[in-house]
Design a protein around this motif. Structure first.
Motif, PDB file in Angstrom:
ATOM      1  N   VAL A 138       0.318  10.370   1.844  1.00 37.50           N
ATOM      2  CA  VAL A 138      -0.635  10.172   2.773  1.00 37.50           C
ATOM      3  C   VAL A 138      -0.908   8.673   3.083  1.00 37.50           C
ATOM      4  N   LEU A 139      -0.697   7.891   2.266  1.00 36.45           N
ATOM      5  CA  LEU A 139      -0.676   6.335   2.794  1.00 36.45           C
ATOM      6  C   LEU A 139       0.161   6.179   4.001  1.00 36.45           C
ATOM      7  N   ALA A 140       1.363   6.762   3.778  1.00 39.57           N
ATOM      8  CA  ALA A 140       2.392   6.511   4.771  1.00 39.57           C
ATOM      9  C   ALA A 140       2.223   7.221   6.353  1.00 39.57           C
ATOM     10  N   ALA A 141       1.216   8.050   6.160  1.00 42.30           N
ATOM     11  CA  ALA A 141       1.142   8.836   7.443  1.00 42.30           C
ATOM     12  C   ALA A 141      -0.197   8.398   8.081  1.00 42.30           C
ATOM     13  N   PRO A 142      -0.203   8.157   9.722  1.00 45.49           N
ATOM     14  CA  PRO A 142      -1.111   7.726  10.049  1.00 45.49           C
ATOM     15  C   PRO A 142      -2.479   8.548  10.322  1.00 45.49           C
ATOM     16  N   THR A 143      -1.842   9.956  10.428  1.00 45.96           N
ATOM     17  CA  THR A 143      -3.081  10.970  10.321  1.00 45.96           C
ATOM     18  C   THR A 143      -2.961  12.285   9.583  1.00 45.96           C
ATOM     19  N   VAL A 144      -3.829  12.404   8.760  1.00 47.35           N
ATOM     20  CA  VAL A 144      -3.851  13.481   7.836  1.00 47.35           C
ATOM     21  C   VAL A 144      -4.830  14.442   7.856  1.00 47.35           C
ATOM     22  N   LEU A 145      -4.245  15.855   7.749  1.00 50.98           N
ATOM     23  CA  LEU A 145      -5.285  16.982   7.481  1.00 50.98           C
ATOM     24  C   LEU A 145      -4.937  17.279   6.187  1.00 50.98           C
ATOM     25  N   ASP A 146      -6.148  17.553   5.208  1.00 53.02           N
ATOM     26  CA  ASP A 146      -5.988  17.894   3.987  1.00 53.02           C
ATOM     27  C   ASP A 146      -6.572  19.374   4.006  1.00 53.02           C
ATOM     28  N   VAL A 147      -5.744  20.489   3.663  1.00 54.22           N
ATOM     29  CA  VAL A 147      -6.041  21.893   3.898  1.00 54.22           C
ATOM     30  C   VAL A 147      -6.600  22.487   2.550  1.00 54.22           C
ATOM     31  N   GLY A 148      -7.706  22.709   2.430  1.00 50.93           N
ATOM     32  CA  GLY A 148      -8.108  23.122   0.975  1.00 50.93           C
ATOM     33  C   GLY A 148      -8.490  21.979   0.123  1.00 50.93           C
ATOM     34  N   CYS A 149      -9.225  21.004   1.133  1.00 46.72           N
ATOM     35  CA  CYS A 149      -9.568  19.636   0.239  1.00 46.72           C
ATOM     36  C   CYS A 149     -10.528  19.652  -0.857  1.00 46.72           C
ATOM     37  N   GLY A 150     -11.117  20.556  -1.121  1.00 47.71           N
ATOM     38  CA  GLY A 150     -11.962  20.668  -2.111  1.00 47.71           C
ATOM     39  C   GLY A 150     -13.067  19.619  -2.076  1.00 47.71           C
ATOM     40  N   THR A 151     -13.376  18.700  -3.264  1.00 47.93           N
ATOM     41  CA  THR A 151     -14.449  17.746  -2.909  1.00 47.93           C
ATOM     42  C   THR A 151     -13.923  16.546  -2.501  1.00 47.93           C
ATOM     43  N   GLY A 152     -12.702  16.431  -1.883  1.00 46.77           N
ATOM     44  CA  GLY A 152     -12.273  15.474  -1.088  1.00 46.77           C
ATOM     45  C   GLY A 152     -11.643  14.360  -1.774  1.00 46.77           C
ATOM     46  N   ALA A 153     -11.426  14.523  -3.196  1.00 43.07           N
ATOM     47  CA  ALA A 153     -11.001  13.227  -3.960  1.00 43.07           C
ATOM     48  C   ALA A 153      -9.741  12.440  -3.409  1.00 43.07           C
ATOM     49  N   MET A 154      -8.989  13.389  -3.127  1.00 46.66           N
ATOM     50  CA  MET A 154      -7.657  12.665  -2.540  1.00 46.66           C
ATOM     51  C   MET A 154      -7.908  11.680  -1.348  1.00 46.66           C
ATOM     52  N   LEU A 155      -8.731  12.232  -0.228  1.00 47.52           N
ATOM     53  CA  LEU A 155      -8.932  11.386   0.983  1.00 47.52           C
ATOM     54  C   LEU A 155      -9.909  10.419   0.635  1.00 47.52           C
ATOM     55  N   HIS A 156     -10.794  10.663  -0.244  1.00 49.70           N
ATOM     56  CA  HIS A 156     -11.400   9.366  -0.810  1.00 49.70           C
ATOM     57  C   HIS A 156     -10.922   8.232  -1.383  1.00 49.70           C
ATOM     58  N   ARG A 157      -9.844   8.709  -1.951  1.00 47.48           N
ATOM     59  CA  ARG A 157      -8.857   7.577  -2.647  1.00 47.48           C
ATOM     60  C   ARG A 157      -8.147   6.866  -1.633  1.00 47.48           C
ATOM     61  N   ALA A 158      -7.607   7.699  -0.355  1.00 48.84           N
ATOM     62  CA  ALA A 158      -6.769   7.043   0.460  1.00 48.84           C
ATOM     63  C   ALA A 158      -7.934   5.895   1.266  1.00 48.84           C
ATOM     64  N   ARG A 159      -8.865   6.455   1.644  1.00 49.74           N
ATOM     65  CA  ARG A 159      -9.815   5.328   2.198  1.00 49.74           C
ATOM     66  C   ARG A 159     -10.029   4.104   1.263  1.00 49.74           C
ATOM     67  N   GLU A 160     -10.022   4.257   0.174  1.00 48.37           N
ATOM     68  CA  GLU A 160     -10.375   3.306  -0.885  1.00 48.37           C
ATOM     69  C   GLU A 160      -9.139   2.280  -1.074  1.00 48.37           C
ATOM     70  N   GLN A 161      -7.914   2.980  -0.899  1.00 50.21           N
ATOM     71  CA  GLN A 161      -6.646   2.203  -0.753  1.00 50.21           C
ATOM     72  C   GLN A 161      -6.330   1.714   0.313  1.00 50.21           C
ATOM     73  N   GLY A 162      -7.134   1.676   1.381  1.00 45.83           N
ATOM     74  CA  GLY A 162      -7.158   0.928   2.863  1.00 45.83           C
ATOM     75  C   GLY A 162      -6.552   1.856   4.051  1.00 45.83           C
ATOM     76  N   HIS A 163      -6.501   3.101   3.887  1.00 48.72           N
ATOM     77  CA  HIS A 163      -5.957   3.908   4.994  1.00 48.72           C
ATOM     78  C   HIS A 163      -7.001   3.685   5.912  1.00 48.72           C
ATOM     79  N   THR A 164      -6.604   3.453   7.168  1.00 53.51           N
ATOM     80  CA  THR A 164      -7.302   3.132   8.320  1.00 53.51           C
ATOM     81  C   THR A 164      -7.285   4.215   9.510  1.00 53.51           C
TER      82      THR A 164
END
Length: 243
Positions: free
Chosen positions: A32-58
């Motif tokens: 995820v951190l290496a990809a400019p744009t990400v679609l999380d299918v079946g994201c559930g509560t969004g924890a993975m994408l939350h973490r990506a933002r916290e780690q600086g994914h812009t």
């Protein structure tokens, strides 16, 4: 009563997204951190994408899920796009560098029609050369044999309620396992129950369906440390590329 909102909060407690402790989380975090744009299918509560933002994914991050209580928790972050819907109904066209399905969400695609429609929609959402990463439980491991009350989990939820959680298999036929998940009070009083079905596909069947949908398998692993699939593998981890 134990509501669907309570169940969504409990999922986060049982499955915290922590790459430092969970090799599967670390595997996806790297992608995820290496990809400019990400679609999380079946994201559930969004924890993975939350973490990506916290780690600086812009870049652009989008989470898709049909479960509204889970999406309500995901929407605690407003700097990510959250979409209510199923994979098969996705209508993006060439907008993402990476699509993911984590936490064995791929196995929720049980019927042939739904599976083929979902793969087609995910492929369409990717740019040419875009990657689709997901995992399934290897059917040879027969993970469902461990889903029984003897392996119940006891914990206290965020509201301070003592809970006991277990699974019971209802049927296991033609690569589809149907089971019930029960959340109860310590005295056995049932508070919440879900019935689910999961499909267990062997690597050869996965490869056929991916090729049919226009994907080429780039990498296949039998564990989260990128080891090969063997006769004792419990996971089938796949990274496929839009052909």
């Amino acid at each position: 009563m134990y509501s669907d909102d309570d169940a969504a909060a409990l999922y986060d407690l049982l499955n915290p997204w922590d790459p430092a402790r969970s090799p599967d989380n670390a595997f996806y975090d790297e992608l995820v951190l290496a990809a400019p744009t990400v679609l999380d299918v079946g994201c559930g509560t969004g924890a993975m994408l939350h973490r990506a933002r916290e780690q600086g994914h812009t870049g652009r991050l989008v989470g898709l899920d049909p479960d509204r209580p889970s999406l309500a928790r995901a929407r605690r972050r407003s700097d990510i796009e959250w979409v209510d819907g199923r994979a098969a109904d996705a209508a993006w066209s060439g907008e993402f560098d990476l699509a993911t399905m984590t936490s064995h969400a791929f196995q929720c695609l049980v019927g042939d029609e739904e599976l083929r429609a979902s793969l087609a929609a995910i492929r369409a959402a990717l740019r040419p050369g875009g990657r689709f990463a997901f995992e399934t439980r290897h059917p040879q491991a027969r993970a469902w044999l461990e889903w029984n009350p003897a392996n119940a989990v006891e914990l206290t939820d965020g509201a301070g309620r003592a809970l006991r959680i277990w699974h019971e298999v209802e049927s296991a036929d033609d690569a589809v396992v149907t089971f019930n998940s029960t959340t109860a009070a310590p005295d056995g009083t049932v508070l919440h129950r879900d019935r689910s079905s999961l499909r267990f596909l062997a690597p050869e069947a996965l490869d056929y369906l991916l090729a049919e949908a226009g994907f080429t398998v780039e990498a296949r692993y039998g564990d989260w440390h990128r080891g090969p699939v063997t006769a004792t593998s419990r996971e089938i981890v796949t990274v496929a590329v839009r052909a």
